[in-house]
Design a protein around this motif. Structure first.
Motif, PDB file in Angstrom:
ATOM      1  N   VAL B  99      41.712  43.355  34.041  1.00 40.74           N
ATOM      2  CA  VAL B  99      42.899  44.091  34.784  1.00 40.74           C
ATOM      3  C   VAL B  99      42.780  44.149  36.065  1.00 40.74           C
ATOM      4  O   VAL B  99      43.969  43.907  36.851  1.00 40.74           O
ATOM      5  N   LEU B 100      41.633  44.393  36.722  1.00 37.83           N
ATOM      6  CA  LEU B 100      41.395  44.141  38.166  1.00 37.83           C
ATOM      7  C   LEU B 100      41.857  43.004  38.543  1.00 37.83           C
ATOM      8  O   LEU B 100      42.570  42.721  39.583  1.00 37.83           O
ATOM      9  N   GLY B 101      41.484  42.003  37.942  1.00 37.60           N
ATOM     10  CA  GLY B 101      41.707  40.814  38.306  1.00 37.60           C
ATOM     11  C   GLY B 101      43.232  40.382  38.293  1.00 37.60           C
ATOM     12  O   GLY B 101      43.994  39.705  39.362  1.00 37.60           O
ATOM     13  N   SER B 102      43.782  40.861  37.203  1.00 39.99           N
ATOM     14  CA  SER B 102      45.280  40.765  37.092  1.00 39.99           C
ATOM     15  C   SER B 102      45.913  41.538  38.574  1.00 39.99           C
ATOM     16  O   SER B 102      47.293  41.101  38.965  1.00 39.99           O
ATOM     17  N   LEU B 103      45.523  42.631  38.905  1.00 41.41           N
ATOM     18  CA  LEU B 103      46.049  43.391  39.945  1.00 41.41           C
ATOM     19  C   LEU B 103      45.737  42.690  41.364  1.00 41.41           C
ATOM     20  O   LEU B 103      47.021  42.598  42.019  1.00 41.41           O
ATOM     21  N   VAL B 104      44.676  41.847  41.500  1.00 37.83           N
ATOM     22  CA  VAL B 104      44.464  41.222  42.499  1.00 37.83           C
ATOM     23  C   VAL B 104      45.626  40.108  42.617  1.00 37.83           C
ATOM     24  O   VAL B 104      46.108  39.652  43.484  1.00 37.83           O
ATOM     25  N   ALA B 105      45.572  39.176  41.575  1.00 35.61           N
ATOM     26  CA  ALA B 105      46.325  38.127  41.329  1.00 35.61           C
ATOM     27  C   ALA B 105      47.747  38.569  41.680  1.00 35.61           C
ATOM     28  O   ALA B 105      48.536  37.949  42.440  1.00 35.61           O
ATOM     29  N   ILE B 106      48.444  39.595  40.854  1.00 34.72           N
ATOM     30  CA  ILE B 106      49.981  39.662  41.049  1.00 34.72           C
ATOM     31  C   ILE B 106      50.214  40.414  42.289  1.00 34.72           C
ATOM     32  O   ILE B 106      51.199  40.145  42.827  1.00 34.72           O
ATOM     33  N   VAL B 121      48.270  31.419  48.584  1.00 34.77           N
ATOM     34  CA  VAL B 121      46.949  30.758  47.907  1.00 34.77           C
ATOM     35  C   VAL B 121      47.468  31.088  46.151  1.00 34.77           C
ATOM     36  O   VAL B 121      48.129  31.971  46.019  1.00 34.77           O
ATOM     37  N   ASN B 122      46.751  30.257  45.348  1.00 32.59           N
ATOM     38  CA  ASN B 122      46.904  30.426  43.837  1.00 32.59           C
ATOM     39  C   ASN B 122      46.525  31.797  43.407  1.00 32.59           C
ATOM     40  O   ASN B 122      45.327  31.998  43.717  1.00 32.59           O
ATOM     41  N   PRO B 123      47.282  32.547  42.826  1.00 41.27           N
ATOM     42  CA  PRO B 123      46.952  33.965  42.475  1.00 41.27           C
ATOM     43  C   PRO B 123      45.695  33.944  41.536  1.00 41.27           C
ATOM     44  O   PRO B 123      44.679  34.640  41.689  1.00 41.27           O
ATOM     45  N   ALA B 124      45.639  33.078  40.454  1.00 39.41           N
ATOM     46  CA  ALA B 124      44.671  33.102  39.468  1.00 39.41           C
ATOM     47  C   ALA B 124      43.315  32.780  40.305  1.00 39.41           C
ATOM     48  O   ALA B 124      42.337  33.279  39.829  1.00 39.41           O
ATOM     49  N   ILE B 125      43.313  31.729  41.079  1.00 32.86           N
ATOM     50  CA  ILE B 125      42.333  31.286  41.588  1.00 32.86           C
ATOM     51  C   ILE B 125      41.663  32.450  42.639  1.00 32.86           C
ATOM     52  O   ILE B 125      40.368  32.641  42.593  1.00 32.86           O
ATOM     53  N   ALA B 126      42.495  32.981  43.354  1.00 33.52           N
ATOM     54  CA  ALA B 126      42.350  34.040  44.235  1.00 33.52           C
ATOM     55  C   ALA B 126      41.479  35.278  43.319  1.00 33.52           C
ATOM     56  O   ALA B 126      40.441  35.609  44.026  1.00 33.52           O
ATOM     57  N   ALA B 127      42.202  35.644  42.399  1.00 29.10           N
ATOM     58  CA  ALA B 127      41.685  36.663  41.877  1.00 29.10           C
ATOM     59  C   ALA B 127      40.070  36.443  41.047  1.00 29.10           C
ATOM     60  O   ALA B 127      39.047  37.095  41.173  1.00 29.10           O
ATOM     61  N   ARG B 128      40.078  35.120  40.628  1.00 29.77           N
ATOM     62  CA  ARG B 128      38.635  34.687  40.162  1.00 29.77           C
ATOM     63  C   ARG B 128      37.616  34.725  41.191  1.00 29.77           C
ATOM     64  O   ARG B 128      36.617  35.142  41.003  1.00 29.77           O
ATOM     65  N   ILE B 129      38.086  34.307  42.343  1.00 27.95           N
ATOM     66  CA  ILE B 129      36.951  34.449  43.564  1.00 27.95           C
ATOM     67  C   ILE B 129      36.706  35.748  43.861  1.00 27.95           C
ATOM     68  O   ILE B 129      35.498  35.985  43.977  1.00 27.95           O
ATOM     69  N   VAL B 130      37.629  36.536  43.877  1.00 26.45           N
ATOM     70  CA  VAL B 130      37.383  38.118  44.108  1.00 26.45           C
ATOM     71  C   VAL B 130      36.303  38.574  43.055  1.00 26.45           C
ATOM     72  O   VAL B 130      35.419  39.256  43.453  1.00 26.45           O
ATOM     73  N   LEU B 131      36.611  38.230  41.918  1.00 26.81           N
ATOM     74  CA  LEU B 131      35.874  38.798  40.912  1.00 26.81           C
ATOM     75  C   LEU B 131      34.331  38.216  40.711  1.00 26.81           C
ATOM     76  O   LEU B 131      33.315  38.810  40.622  1.00 26.81           O
ATOM     77  N   MET B 132      34.442  36.821  41.067  1.00 25.33           N
ATOM     78  CA  MET B 132      33.075  36.251  41.414  1.00 25.33           C
ATOM     79  C   MET B 132      32.275  36.836  42.324  1.00 25.33           C
ATOM     80  O   MET B 132      30.980  36.967  41.942  1.00 25.33           O
ATOM     81  N   SER B 133      32.784  37.370  43.370  1.00 23.91           N
ATOM     82  CA  SER B 133      32.179  37.519  44.609  1.00 23.91           C
ATOM     83  C   SER B 133      31.751  39.123  44.232  1.00 23.91           C
ATOM     84  O   SER B 133      30.732  39.679  45.160  1.00 23.91           O
TER      85      SER B 133
END
Ligand code: SF4
Ligand code: SF4
Lengths: 443, 318
Positions: B99-106, B121-133
């Motif tokens: 859910v946090l990822g969705s929040l970042v993306a959208i 930037v691509n929302p899904a990718i940005a969210a993935r990178i935020v979660l990753m880090s």
């Protein structure tokens, strides 16, 4: 990058009137003939209320070079001279003639005589001919080219707009006139070669022209072009018919070409034979709201209502009516407009066809970029226009846009790109004028 | 004739394609990979996907409401973002992180910049990178996939094994092709992604230009770097998120160039950076970073590759 770009678009052809030879429409009660139906200076009426006129008689003319005279299209009495509005929004004065129903030909009409190119061009001017494909550029101006500059006459019979079939019928019904016209222009202007460009969805027209040409052992070439809009746009046509590129901001002449519409050359041939000036034009009447779609030969200045009646009226309530084709024509607010020299179609759409596409945000899909025949970036131009960025617009070559509408047609977000680009052109023109003023003030 | 007729600028006819239709096509193209993920990672994969989609749509709805803008959830782009986000997550990720990822993306990446078409930037990718880090361990908590073939499987991703030189533990190329390996839930099954890609090409939603240039660059680079070992190259092509990224993420309209040559440069850039990170970087995978980096360069690439307008080069005699 051949396979990745697909310039132009493929709207459904809808050429329902392909096999319909134009029917003459003569019994109109009156006509209202605008004094400007061309690019250039408007004419001044040469008749006054109460005058009796006959078909082919001059009713408007001017001293200006960039213009073409206007002729009476019915015989009768001048009943009114007043300002009217044209479908493109322009206001012009117009002469109304109450028809006497006789369609009497003016006695001054006689076969034109000429002994030089000069005199030939004068005759062309007197015919009232302007580009019948839609642009309305006075033909005598177009044909006045410096000697030796043009070696190819390109005839536009592409007819790439959906619905419209008038040029197709011209090729089939008046084949000899077309070829006569081409030969005439080539001979008088000393042009070496001629190409007639026809989209390959009109095999009957192509055959008719080729047969006539081979019967005469003429060396005119008929080129079957891919059926793709805007194949008939001047620069696109020159490119597909001859492989030449007209420079940006230049004229066909700069690529050694003159482009004439097929109906224009055919008319010219008839005019040089008979002297009867341009008083009628062929109009395709079609669209989902029209009862009996057909082609009509209409007196210039006839009201749209008369033309619609000739086609059996409406079968459904019309929601949108267009003068011209669906890609570049003008929509009108009512039937109170008249047919001019350049109107090749009258289309009436029912509710379903008239429904606008919803406009949503640009998703940067790039479709508009890949279809633009002028290789512009419509999505970027729209952005620049919205923030009034004259420099961005100019760098984006906005003035090179031919307003073909491919970008708007293809946009999934329903953006009115052409409209933004039109406004963008005004921004650039204003900026350019200001710059010029400043420079002049300095120098 | 006092009826009201519609007056509008030309053209008066439009093609039938809409943003919604395009997004629907992308969703359809993602279905094979979704099915594959459920086969390999079980219902947990479906749960992650559903949560991501629902939360993305909800965040989109709410942010438009708060900003008092016309609601846009019907264009289905939030569904696409949700699916792509889920496909870039391990099936084990805690739901609140999804859910946090969705929040970042959208909310952060897409709506704060103005919504569809505006994010850079691509929302899904940005969210993935935020979660990753933020949650590196949780984001690499892989599970053994259910197997169809008989060979045993590990929880290590093939790229990690490649990077560590444990080539004997690698799954077979065939297993990679059908998706029997550890990884993010939507990236493992090559064949499912290829089916989706072909669907998108046939429907003309995207051209093969970006995927081919992206994958082609990685192929050439790894072929050379692997001393011309075809197997090494194929492992790289079929591992990690390369196929998913090249087909579905790098081709995102909003964050890729509109010009033909721009697409080529963009895709080659993605391929180069991916290869460099994979072969020389400290991370086993570089697809997301490469796309994110190239996303940022898009405006410049587009400017550089603006096509010459017709006739801009002067007259040409054919
Ligand atoms: S076609 Fe429409 S949505 Fe696509 S880039 Fe052009 S303006 Fe934007
Ligand atoms: S930008 Fe102009 S020339 Fe290009 S597709 Fe649009 S209308 Fe046609």
């Amino acid at each position: 990058m051949g396979i990745f770009n697909s310039r132009g678009v493929k709207p459904a052809h809808r050429k329902h009137t392909d096999n319909q030879k134009a029917v003459r429409l003569e019994n109109v009660a009156s006509v209202t003939i605008p004094m400007r139906q061309h690019i250039g200076a408007p004419c001044t009426p040469t008749v006054k209320v109460g005058d009796v006129v006959a078909v082919g008689q001059v009713i408007g003319d001017t001293e200006a070079f960039m213009s073409a005279p206007i002729h009476a299209s019915v015989s009768g009495t001048v009943s009114k001279i007043a300002e009217i509005r044209l479908a493109n929004g322009e206001k012009v004065s117009a002469v109304t003639i109450k028809s006497d129903g006789e369609m009497r030909l003016y006695e001054g009409v006689e076969k034109p005589q000429y002994n030089s190119v000069e005199e030939f061009l004068k005759c062309v001017r007197s015919s009232g001919l302007v580009g019948l494909g839609g642009a309305g550029f006075p033909t005598h101006v177009k044909l006045k080219v410096p000697q030796g500059k043009v070696d190819t006459l390109v005839i536009n019979a592409a007819e790439c707009e959906p619905y419209i079939t008038t040029d197709n019928r011209e090729c089939i019904d008046n084949t000899a006139d077309v070829i006569d016209g081409v030969e005439l222009v080539c001979k008088v202007l000393d042009i070496k070669s001629a190409v007639i460009g026809v989209e390959d969805n009109k095999p009957q027209a192509i055959n008719a022209l080729r047969t006539e040409i081979s019967n005469r052992k003429s060396n005119i070439v008929v080129k079957a072009l891919k059926s793709k809009y805007p194949q008939g746009a001047e620069k696109v046509l020159i490119h597909s018919a001859t492989g030449r590129v007209v420079p940006m901001g230049g004229l066909p002449m700069d690529a050694g070409c003159i482009v004439m519409n097929v109906a224009s050359v055919a008319f010219l041939a008839r005019y040089m034979r008979t002297g009867k000036p341009l008083v009628t034009r062929t109009v395709t009447v079609d669209g989902s709201a029209i009862a009996n779609p057909n082609n009509f030969r209409v007196p210039i200045g006839a009201f749209m209502q008369d033309v619609v009646n000739a086609a059996g009226g409406f079968v459904k309530e019309p929601k949108k009516i267009i003068l011209g084709g669906p890609m570049m024509g003008n929509s009108v607010s009512s039937l109170d407009y008249v047919i001019t020299k350049t109107n090749n179609a009258l289309l009436a759409f029912d509710e379903k066809d008239a429904k606008p596409k919803k406009e949503t945000a640009c998703i940067r899909c790039g479709r508009c970029v890949s279809v633009c025949p002028m290789k512009l970036m419509p999505a970027s131009l729209e952005k620049y226009q919205r923030c009034g960025d004259a420099e961005g617009l100019e760098n984006g070559a906005v003035l090179n846009c031919i307003e073909c509408g491919c970008c708007s047609f293809t946009c999934p977000a329903g953006r009115q790109l052409v409209q933004s680009i039109r406004l963008g052109k005004t921004i650039v023109r204003t900026a350019q004028a200001e710059r010029k003023k400043k420079e002049e003030a300095k120098g | 004739m006092e009826k009201l007729l519609t007056v509008s600028p030309s053209p008066h006819t439009k093609c039938g394609r809409t943003t919604q239709g395009i997004m629907l096509d992308v969703i359809i193209a993602l279905v094979p990979a979704l099915i594959a993920s459920i086969i390999y990672f079980g219902l947990r994969a479906l749960l992650v996907s559903v949560v991501a989609v629902v939360s993305c749509v909800l965040f989109e709805f709410l942010s438009r409401k708060v900003m008092k803008r016309e609601n846009t959830i019907s264009d289905l782009s939030a569904v696409v973002t949700g699916l792509l986000l889920a496909f870039n997550l391990p099936s084990t990720l805690p739901i609140w992180m999804v859910v946090l990822g969705s929040l970042v993306a959208i909310v952060v990446v897409k709506q704060l910049f103005g919504g569809i078409g505006q994010n850079f930037v691509n929302p899904a990718i940005a969210a993935r990178i935020v979660l990753m880090s933020s949650f590196a361990a949780k984001m690499t908590n892989w599970v053994v996939p259910n197997t169809i073939s008989t060979d045993a499987q590990t929880t290590a991703t093939p790229l990690k094994l490649l990077a560590e030189g444990k080539t004997d533990e690698l799954p077979s190329l065939f297993q990679l092709f059908i998706g029997e390996r550890a990884g993010c839930l939507g990236e493992t099954c090559a064949i499912a992604i290829i089916i989706g890609a072909i669907y998108l090409f046939v429907r003309r939603v995207i051209t093969p230009l970006i995927p081919l240039c992206f994958i082609g660059t990685v192929a050439v680079f790894t072929f050379i770097a692997g001393d011309f070992d075809v197997n090494f190259m194929l492992y790289h092509l079929l591992s990690g998120g390369l196929l998913l990224g090249a087909v579905f993420m790098a081709t995102d309209y909003t964050t890729s160039p509109m010009t033909t040559w721009g697409k080529v440069i963009f895709a080659i850039g993605c391929g180069l950076i991916t290869s460099l990170i994979r072969l020389f970087g400290s991370l086993p995978e570089g697809v997301s970073f490469s796309i994110l980096f190239m996303n940022i360069l898009v405006p410049h690439i587009e400017k550089l590759t603006k096509p010459k307008s017709f006739g801009e080069g002067g007259a040409k005699n054919g």
